[in-house]
Each structure stands twice: as structure tokens, then as C-alpha cells.
Enzyme design. Structure first.
Site, short mmCIF file in Angstrom:
data_model
loop_
_atom_site.label_atom_id
_atom_site.label_comp_id
_atom_site.label_asym_id
_atom_site.label_seq_id
_atom_site.Cartn_x
_atom_site.Cartn_y
_atom_site.Cartn_z
N ASP A 108 26.23 -33.68 49.77
CA ASP A 108 26.23 -32.28 50.21
C ASP A 108 26.67 -32.17 51.67
O ASP A 108 27.37 -31.25 52.05
CB ASP A 108 24.81 -31.69 50.08
CG ASP A 108 24.43 -31.49 48.62
OD1 ASP A 108 25.29 -31.77 47.74
OD2 ASP A 108 23.29 -31.07 48.36
N GLU A 111 30.59 -23.38 17.77
CA GLU A 111 30.24 -23.47 19.19
C GLU A 111 28.98 -22.66 19.43
O GLU A 111 28.43 -22.06 18.52
CB GLU A 111 31.40 -22.96 20.05
CG GLU A 111 31.67 -21.48 19.82
CD GLU A 111 32.99 -20.99 20.42
OE1 GLU A 111 33.66 -21.76 21.11
OE2 GLU A 111 33.33 -19.83 20.16
N LYS A 122 26.55 -19.64 20.83
CA LYS A 122 26.61 -18.23 21.20
C LYS A 122 25.76 -18.08 22.46
O LYS A 122 24.53 -18.14 22.42
CB LYS A 122 26.08 -17.33 20.09
CG LYS A 122 26.26 -15.85 20.43
CD LYS A 122 26.09 -14.96 19.22
CE LYS A 122 26.68 -13.57 19.43
NZ LYS A 122 26.00 -12.78 20.43
N ASP A 127 23.94 -16.62 25.69
CA ASP A 127 23.15 -15.41 25.84
C ASP A 127 23.24 -14.90 27.26
O ASP A 127 22.37 -15.14 28.08
CB ASP A 127 21.69 -15.72 25.47
CG ASP A 127 20.90 -14.45 25.24
OD1 ASP A 127 21.52 -13.37 25.12
OD2 ASP A 127 19.67 -14.53 25.17
N GLU A 171 31.28 -16.20 28.93
CA GLU A 171 29.97 -15.62 29.20
C GLU A 171 29.46 -16.11 30.55
O GLU A 171 29.54 -17.30 30.85
CB GLU A 171 29.01 -16.08 28.09
CG GLU A 171 27.82 -15.19 27.90
CD GLU A 171 28.08 -14.05 26.90
OE1 GLU A 171 29.26 -13.76 26.57
OE2 GLU A 171 27.09 -13.45 26.46
N TYR A 224 30.89 -19.96 30.94
CA TYR A 224 31.48 -20.80 29.89
C TYR A 224 32.53 -19.99 29.14
O TYR A 224 32.27 -18.85 28.72
CB TYR A 224 30.41 -21.31 28.90
CG TYR A 224 29.50 -22.30 29.56
CD1 TYR A 224 29.90 -23.63 29.72
CD2 TYR A 224 28.27 -21.91 30.07
CE1 TYR A 224 29.09 -24.54 30.36
CE2 TYR A 224 27.44 -22.82 30.72
CZ TYR A 224 27.86 -24.13 30.86
OH TYR A 224 27.05 -25.02 31.51
N LYS A 265 22.79 -16.60 13.63
CA LYS A 265 21.60 -16.66 14.49
C LYS A 265 20.57 -17.66 13.98
O LYS A 265 20.67 -18.16 12.87
CB LYS A 265 20.96 -15.28 14.52
CG LYS A 265 21.90 -14.21 15.03
CD LYS A 265 21.32 -13.58 16.25
CE LYS A 265 22.27 -12.52 16.76
NZ LYS A 265 21.72 -11.77 17.86
N CYS A 277 -21.42 -20.64 28.32
CA CYS A 277 -20.61 -20.87 27.14
C CYS A 277 -20.80 -19.71 26.16
O CYS A 277 -21.94 -19.34 25.87
CB CYS A 277 -21.01 -22.18 26.47
SG CYS A 277 -20.28 -22.41 24.84
N CYS A 325 -22.90 -21.31 22.97
CA CYS A 325 -24.26 -21.84 23.03
C CYS A 325 -25.03 -21.41 24.27
O CYS A 325 -26.22 -21.69 24.39
CB CYS A 325 -24.24 -23.36 22.94
SG CYS A 325 -23.61 -24.15 24.44
N CYS A 339 -17.80 -26.42 28.60
CA CYS A 339 -19.18 -26.12 28.27
C CYS A 339 -19.95 -27.43 28.43
O CYS A 339 -19.51 -28.48 27.99
CB CYS A 339 -19.26 -25.63 26.83
SG CYS A 339 -20.92 -25.75 26.14
N CYS A 391 -23.94 -27.53 21.52
CA CYS A 391 -23.09 -26.35 21.37
C CYS A 391 -22.52 -26.33 19.95
O CYS A 391 -21.85 -27.26 19.52
CB CYS A 391 -21.95 -26.39 22.39
SG CYS A 391 -20.79 -25.03 22.21
S1 IVH Z 1 33.81 -14.51 20.51
C1 IVH Z 1 36.81 -11.27 19.31
N1 IVH Z 1 32.29 -16.54 21.12
O1 IVH Z 1 28.74 -12.36 21.86
C2 IVH Z 1 35.68 -12.25 19.47
N2 IVH Z 1 31.51 -14.37 21.68
O2 IVH Z 1 29.31 -9.94 19.77
C3 IVH Z 1 35.03 -12.13 20.77
N3 IVH Z 1 29.34 -14.38 22.85
O3 IVH Z 1 30.51 -9.85 23.46
C4 IVH Z 1 33.73 -12.83 20.95
N4 IVH Z 1 29.07 -16.55 22.88
O4 IVH Z 1 29.43 -11.64 24.86
C5 IVH Z 1 32.41 -15.20 21.15
N5 IVH Z 1 31.08 -18.45 21.63
C6 IVH Z 1 31.21 -17.12 21.67
C7 IVH Z 1 30.23 -16.30 22.25
C8 IVH Z 1 30.41 -14.92 22.23
C9 IVH Z 1 28.56 -15.38 23.24
C10 IVH Z 1 29.02 -12.97 23.07
C11 IVH Z 1 30.06 -12.17 23.74
C12 IVH Z 1 30.43 -11.07 22.81
C13 IVH Z 1 29.32 -11.09 21.83
C14 IVH Z 1 29.88 -10.93 20.46
#
Ligand code: IVH
Length: 701
Positions: free
Chosen positions: A44, A130, A132, A134, A190, A240, A332, A431, A434, A449, A455
Site C-alpha cells: 500500500d 452464472e 445473479k 444482488d 451489477e 461485475y 432463484k 431462573c 426454577c 441458572c 431446575c
Molecule cells: S442479464 C437482457 N445477468 O437482474 C438481459 N442480469 O431482471 C439483461 N442481474 O436488471 C440482464 N445478475 O440488474 C443479467 N448475471 C446476470 C445478472 C443480471 C444480476 C440483474 C440485472 C437485471 C436484473 C434482471
């Protein structure tokens, strides 16, 4: 660590512009190594030296300050409002497969095959799977390799210009790593906050008495939508990539999705390593299953997984329906967190007298089950989270572990919420079962206790443990029956079990003659046991099944064990000072010796000359753990002993060789390091679950 590669001395450069360019390039290279590859190249301090030199140079020659300079990541002046950005290509969302079973993946594959008019004989379609993420969707626009704009999704057609804030994300390259950048390349992905960064940020805020973030997702979204970019700059965000928008002039653009992501990664963009491509629904099902097990140890929260058709030509053929791509779907997992309300905070008494605060909740469906109780661990935890009766709280259920209250939604606290939690005050010093005095010893997290087997709660738990399958294995002696026996004053001490008669038993609620006879048979059969089972059945704190076996093997007879000194006890493999003290304390109580004698007098016996079977293979053999932070109810020494007793090793620092990091409150850099390296992180409950596979960890309650 290698050296920074920029020339060491500025004086070599008569030309400040050339020096500034060299510093920019070198700092970008170091940022990429640190933030994207997780592989720092310099210390650093070395980084700071180069950074400050560039800052000084730019201060002296403002004309050298380019928008892609690393110094511009720290955030400029606050904006009055965000400017609207019309997306060149709309930012769409994807359909969610609501069936959370593997069937969900198969359904997607079937839809794709139908739309492509493929028959069962046609070859499988190649897919990508891949994460999803958040967080918050962002479009990064690079023109001739330079980041010129970052925008939120907005309504999909028009988003907001958040360039200043996105620049502060160190893993987003300000300049693409390629000599031949496309004229226009929009990268979509994201923005999120890693869990460790979220925790650290909140820790700092708490220390300063400032407001904390509710969860990483809000942390990310809130930071990006800050008009004052210096605020975003203080919040550690990550990015990402998982897609793209407008592309102009990309020579040799790849023709599959996975190759596109590889190409983006090669240009310096962060692409999560958790992705696969392969044939057919099975690829997707496998990935869904794999991520389900890795989910809790990922460095960030996810919302499920995403499946995409790999071939871009097939994607074009499949097209869109209702403004959602037919070639992609989100899959999901059952939700693991939900909000609900605290109806009461009860205090439960465990087998060893430990008093555990438990939140009674408005029933809520989390992770596939309805939850009405969640553990609050101990008094300090309740105070740290400031949980009060009436509060709206987030409840989490991960895997098989006991549901817990994660946090309080403070902005939803009702005016009539309860007082800050005070266990001693709530119980009036006694307690709840008891009435004996309760104590919290110096350095201990738990109130206990002092009633011992006086107890009823402890007696019930002790009886249930004694009867459990791996102890004396008394079938039919369940919770309801034990409640009746103890509450009716029929069983006060363990030996009373062997004094039960048919008449007394058959007179109990819901007890037919037949079940009474069966229970008496089971009790009779249990008298013939083994020494390890008997030691385990006594319910000595810290003595699980594996330790009981070691003790039996080492001492060979109960009398020798009962009289062993602390030193002699510690000579047993896996018995450390904490366990030794606990055994000694148990046998020093005259009433415990009395119970042992009476059980023997009732006919409980074992063959002391029988060889003790080798202890079960140690479940944690070969695994290396690192402990960090304060666990809710276990001291570090205790956790270490138990891991070692189960065959694991405890190391002092996190490295690639670490298998698990056990993190408690106030965990610091070790936790961060674990998350950076993608090492599984466990809480105390998770550790218990691992230990419990050989029954070695039954001493929690
Ligand atoms: S693809 C046309 N890939 O989920 C396709 N979306 O409802 C565009 N998200 O608004 C989305 N991880 O914010 C894609 N690996 C992923 C994702 C991803 C998160 C989110 C993104 C998007 C929503 C999709």
C-alpha cells in the site's frame, strides 16, 4: 511482491506529461491487480507514493489531469441532480423461473428447444450459467477505450448519469486494457457491496455513532445514487460484468456469450469466476446445485443464478418476448431472509443452565419453512443488534442452522416498542423455570441458572440427552413424555427412570399400556451399555461422543476417570484445559457422583474389559480453520479445542490453505481476507453443524 514498474525518479522525466501518463498507466495496472485479480503487486505504501506523485504533478499542471486519471476516482463536487441518459440499447430485465427446484432449469431448456423447433433427437443447446448479482444494474460506456459515462438502468429506456460515482469503484477500469478498443463498447453489469466491506463500513459507522446500512444491496444502490460523490468514494463498491449494450467497431467480436465475457475480462473488466458453459439442462442443474452450497461463502450476496443461451446467433434467433429475452432466465433459490415482527423475547433454559434469549416472531416463511422462533444467542448480541419487542426484524435461515435475527429495521420501530434488552432485569435475577439465582461469570457471554438438576428445564434436557440414540438409546422417551414425568414430579433424577412402573406410566396422558410396556422394555435394555455411551450420556459440558470414547479408552474404567486429576485428564488426546476442567467440576459435585452410584445400583452396567472401538473417523481431519472475532457463546480457546478434538487444525492466519474461517462479532481483516480468497466462512452455528457430524458438539444448549 514485485516492484512498481513506473520509473523510480521523476527527474528522469523532463516531460511532466510523459511522467503523468506513465504514472496513470502504472496505477491502473496496480488497481487491476488489486481490485480485479485479487493479487496485489506492491505494498500500500508503494502505491501511495506513486499516487501522491501523480496528484502533485496534476496540481502543478492542471492541464495534465485527464478524466481517466486514478486521482479522479475520489469524487468531485456534489451534483444538484442526476442528468438523464437515454440508453442507446434499452436495458431490459429477465424472466424469473419461480420453480426453485432443478425442474426450473429443465423448464427453461424445454422452452428454448421448443422455440428453436428442436426435437428430442436434436443435440443439446449449449448454455451459460452464472450468478445473479444482488445489486444495481449499471451501463458503462467506453469510447475508444476510455470510460466516458456510467448510467443506471432507470426505466430501461432512460437512466441517470452516475459517472462520478461509478468512477470511484476501483475495479472499474477507466481505460480498457487493449491496444485496439472498439469505437464504442457499452458494458453492463451489477454494482454491489461485498459482505466484508459492508460489515467493515457499518463497524466504522457504529464506532462514530453514525447511521449504518441495512444490507449490502441498499448500500450499493444508495451509494451510486448519492449526489455527493465523496460519499460514494467512501463506500467500497464492486462491479461485475454480465452483458453489453451498444457496440461499434469491435474487430473480431466473439460469437458466444462465454467468449464475450472472456474478452471483457481480458480488457480489464471484472467478471465473476463462478460461471460455466456446457450442454443442456444438466449443466444448469449442476451449477444451481453447486452454487446452493457455495452461496453462503461467496464474498457477496446473490439473488439466484442466471442461465443464458451461449451462441449469440441463437440468442438473436430466439429474440425477446414481453421485453424479456427468451434466451435468458433467472433461477432463484428459496428466500433465506425475510422481515417479520418480534412479538416477545423469551428466555430458554438449556441443559447446562445456559439462558438463551429467543425472539418469538410473527410466523414467517423463510427458506422453505415457517419460522416462529429465532435465536438471539446471548444478551450482548441482543444489545448489539438492539432488538426490542415490537420491532420489525430481518430473519435469516441458512442451511439447516437455527434461524437467527440478523438486524432490526430501525426506521420501522413503533413508538410503543419495548425497552432495551436487559436479561437480568427481565428475569428479576431468577431462573424463569426454577427460580434459582442466575449468574453471568466474568468473561462469559452467557447467563446461567445456578439450579443445576434442581431446575426442571435442565433436568428435562438432561433426561432427553441421557435417553438420546447415541447415549443410552431409550426409544419412546420423548419430549412430551419427559415434560409429564418431570412436571408431575415422577422423575426427579436420572435413576428415577429405572424406578418407573407400568401403573404409573399407563396413567399418564396419551400413554397406552402397549407403549408403556415398550418403554419399560427399552429402559431395561438400556441398562446393558458401554462405557463410552455412559460417559457421553452423563451430559458433562464439553464432552461429546468422540471425547467420551477417548476418555473411556484412556482410563478404561469409570472410577479411574472420576478420580483423574486435571493433568491426567489433559493427557487424553483431544482433551485441553477447558474440557479437563469441565470433567473435573462435574465429578467434584457430590450429587453427580450420587447419580452415577444410583444408576449402577439400578443395574446400569458395562463391560470394562471390552475394547473401546476406535473413535469414528474424525470429521474435520485434514481441515484447517482460522478463528476471528468473538463467537456468541464459545470462547476462542473452547472453539479451538473442539476443532482439534474433531481432527481439525487451527491456524493463525488466512491463506489459500485455509478451509474454513469461523467468524464472530467484530471479525476484522481475517474475515475480509477469507472473503477475498473465497474461503468458506462459518458462524458458530455453522461450526457446530460441522462438529456435530460426529456428535462431538452437543454441548451448546
Ligand atoms: S442479464 C437482457 N445477468 O437482474 C438481459 N442480469 O431482471 C439483461 N442481474 O436488471 C440482464 N445478475 O440488474 C443479467 N448475471 C446476470 C445478472 C443480471 C444480476 C440483474 C440485472 C437485471 C436484473 C434482471
Amino acid at each position: 511482491m514485485s516492484q512498481a514498474q513506473a520509473p523510480q525518479s521523476a527527474s528522469l522525466f523532463a516531460d511532466p506529461a510523459a511522467r503523468a501518463a506513465a504514472l496513470r498507466a502504472e496505477l491502473a495496472r496496480l488497481d487491476h491487480a488489486y481490485y480485479v485479480l485479487d493479487a496485489p503487486l506492491v505494498s500500500d505504501a508503494d502505491y501511495d507514493t506513486l499516487f501522491r506523485e501523480l496528484q502533485a504533478l496534476e496540481a502543478a499542471h492542471p492541464e495534465l489531469r485527464t478524466p481517466d486519471s486514478p486521482t479522479q476516482r475520489v469524487g468531485g463536487a456534489p451534483l444538484p441532480q442526476f442528468a438523464p441518459v437515454r440508453h442507446a440499447v434499452p436495458m431490459l430485465s429477465i424472466q424469473t423461473e419461480t420453480d426453485t427446484t432443478p425442474q426450473g432449469a429443465a423448464a427453461f431448456d424445454q422452452r428454448v428447444r421448443n422455440k428453436l423447433a428442436l426435437s428430442a433427437d436434436d443435440p443439446p443447446v449449449t448454455y451459460n450459467a452464472e450468478l445473479k448479482f444482488d445489486g444495481l444494474a449499471i451501463n458503462l460506456r467506453y469510447e475508444h477505450g476510455t470510460l466516458v459515462q456510467a448510467a443506471t438502468r432507470g426505466d430501461g429506456e432512460t437512466g441517470e448519469d452516475v459517472t462520478q460515482n461509478v468512477r470511484t469503484i476501483r475495479s472499474v477500469p477507466l481505460q480498457l486494457h487493449t491496444t485496439h478498443p472498439p469505437a464504442v463498447l457499452e458494458v453492463r453489469g451489477e454494482v454491489l457491496m461485498k459482505r466484508a466491506d459492508f460489515e467493515r463500513y457499518n463497524e466504522r459507522q457504529r464506532a462514530k455513532g453514525l447511521p449504518t446500512l441495512v444490507n449490502p444491496r441498499n448500500g450499493a444502490a444508495g451509494s451510486i445514487r448519492q449526489l455527493d460523490p465523496t460519499i460514494a468514494a467512501q463506500r467500497p463498491l464492486a462491479f461485475y460484468a454480465y452483458g453489453w449494450g451498444e457496440i461499434v467497431g469491435w474487430v473480431h467480436q466473439p460469437d458466444t456469450y462465454h467468449a464475450m465475457l472472456d474478452a471483457l475480462a481480458a480488457m480489464g473488466l471484472p467478471v465473476a469466476e463462478q460461471r460455466v458453459h456446457g450442454p443442456g439442462a444438466q449443466t444448469l442443474i449442476d451449477f444451481h446445485g453447486r452454487i446452493a452450497t457455495e452461496r453462503d461463502s461467496l464474498p457477496f450476496d446473490i439473488d439466484g443464478v442466471v442461465y443464458k443461451v451461449d451462441s449469440l446467433a441463437l440468442q438473436a434467433e430466439l429474440g425477446f418476448r414481453n421485453r424479456e429475452p427468451v434466451w435468458a432466465v433467472a433461477h432463484k433459490y428459496p428466500a433465506q431472509e425475510r422481515s417479520t415482527r418480534v412479538l416477545a423475547i423469551d428466555i430458554q433454559v438449556g441443559r447446562t443452565g445456559k439462558l438463551t434469549p429467543v425472539a418469538k416472531l410473527e410466523p414467517v416463511f423463510v427458506g422453505g419453512v415457517t419460522v416462529t422462533n429465532a435465536t438471539l444467542h446471548n444478551e450482548d448480541e441482543v444489545r448489539r443488534k438492539d432488538v426490542r419487542v415490537g420491532d420489525a426484524v430481518i430473519v435469516r435461515r441458512a442451511g439447516d442452522v437455527i434461524p437467527e435475527v440478523v438486524s432490526v429495521l430501525l426506521d420501522q420501530r413503533p413508538a410503543n416498542a419495548g425497552q432495551p434488552f436487559d436479561l437480568d432485569k427481565q428475569l428479576g435475577g431468577h431462573c424463569p423455570v426454577c427460580g434459582s439465582a442466575i449468574v453471568r461469570e466474568e468473561g462469559e457471554a452467557d447467563w446461567r441458572c445456578t439450579g443445576g438438576l434442581f431446575c426442571a428445564a435442565q433436568r428435562k434436557q438432561a433426561i432427553l440427552h441421557y435417553a438420546s440414540r447415541r447415549a443410552m438409546d431409550i426409544e419412546g422417551l420423548g419430549e412430551k413424555l419427559v415434560d409429564q414425568l418431570v412436571d408431575g414430579g415422577i422423575v426427579n433424577v436420572l435413576p428415577d427412570l429405572y424406578r418407573l412402573g407400568l401403573l404409573k406410566l399407563a396413567a399418564l396422558d396419551r400413554m397406552a399400556d402397549k407403549s408403556a410396556t415398550n418403554l419399560l422394555d427399552a429402559l431395561q435394555a438400556s441398562k446393558s451399555t458401554t462405557l463410552p455411551r455412559f460417559i457421553y450420556a452423563l451430559g458433562i459440558r464439553q464432552v461429546g461422543e468422540a471425547t467420551a470414547k477417548e476418555l473411556a479408552r484412556h482410563f478404561g474404567s469409570l472410577d479411574t476417570l472420576m478420580d483423574a486429576s486435571l493433568e491426567q485428564l489433559q493427557a487424553v488426546s483431544d482433551v485441553g484445559p477447558v474440557v479437563a476442567r469441565s470433567i473435573r467440576t462435574f465429578f467434584d459435585q457430590p450429587h453427580n457422583r450420587e447419580v452415577v452410584e444410583q444408576l449402577r445400583a439400578c443395574g446400569v452396567h458395562w463391560d470394562e474389559s471390552a475394547p473401546v472401538e476406535a473413535a469414528a473417523p474424525k470429521p474435520l481431519a485434514g481441515k484447517t480453520f482460522v478463528l476471528t472475532g468473538a463467537l456468541p457463546t464459545m470462547s476462542r480457546e473452547e472453539a479451538k479445542e473442539r476443532i482439534e478434538a474433531a481432527g481439525g487444525k487451527v491456524a493463525g492466519s488466512v491463506s489459500k490453505k485455509t478451509d474454513y474461517v469461523v467468524a464472530g462479532a467484530e471479525a476484522g481483516s481475517k474475515l475480509a481476507k477469507a472473503q477475498e480468497l473465497g474461503i468458506a466462512v462459518l458462524g458458530q452455528e455453522g461450526l457446530m453443524t460441522l462438529l456435530d457430524h460426529d456428535g462431538a458438539a452437543d454441548q451448546g444448549a
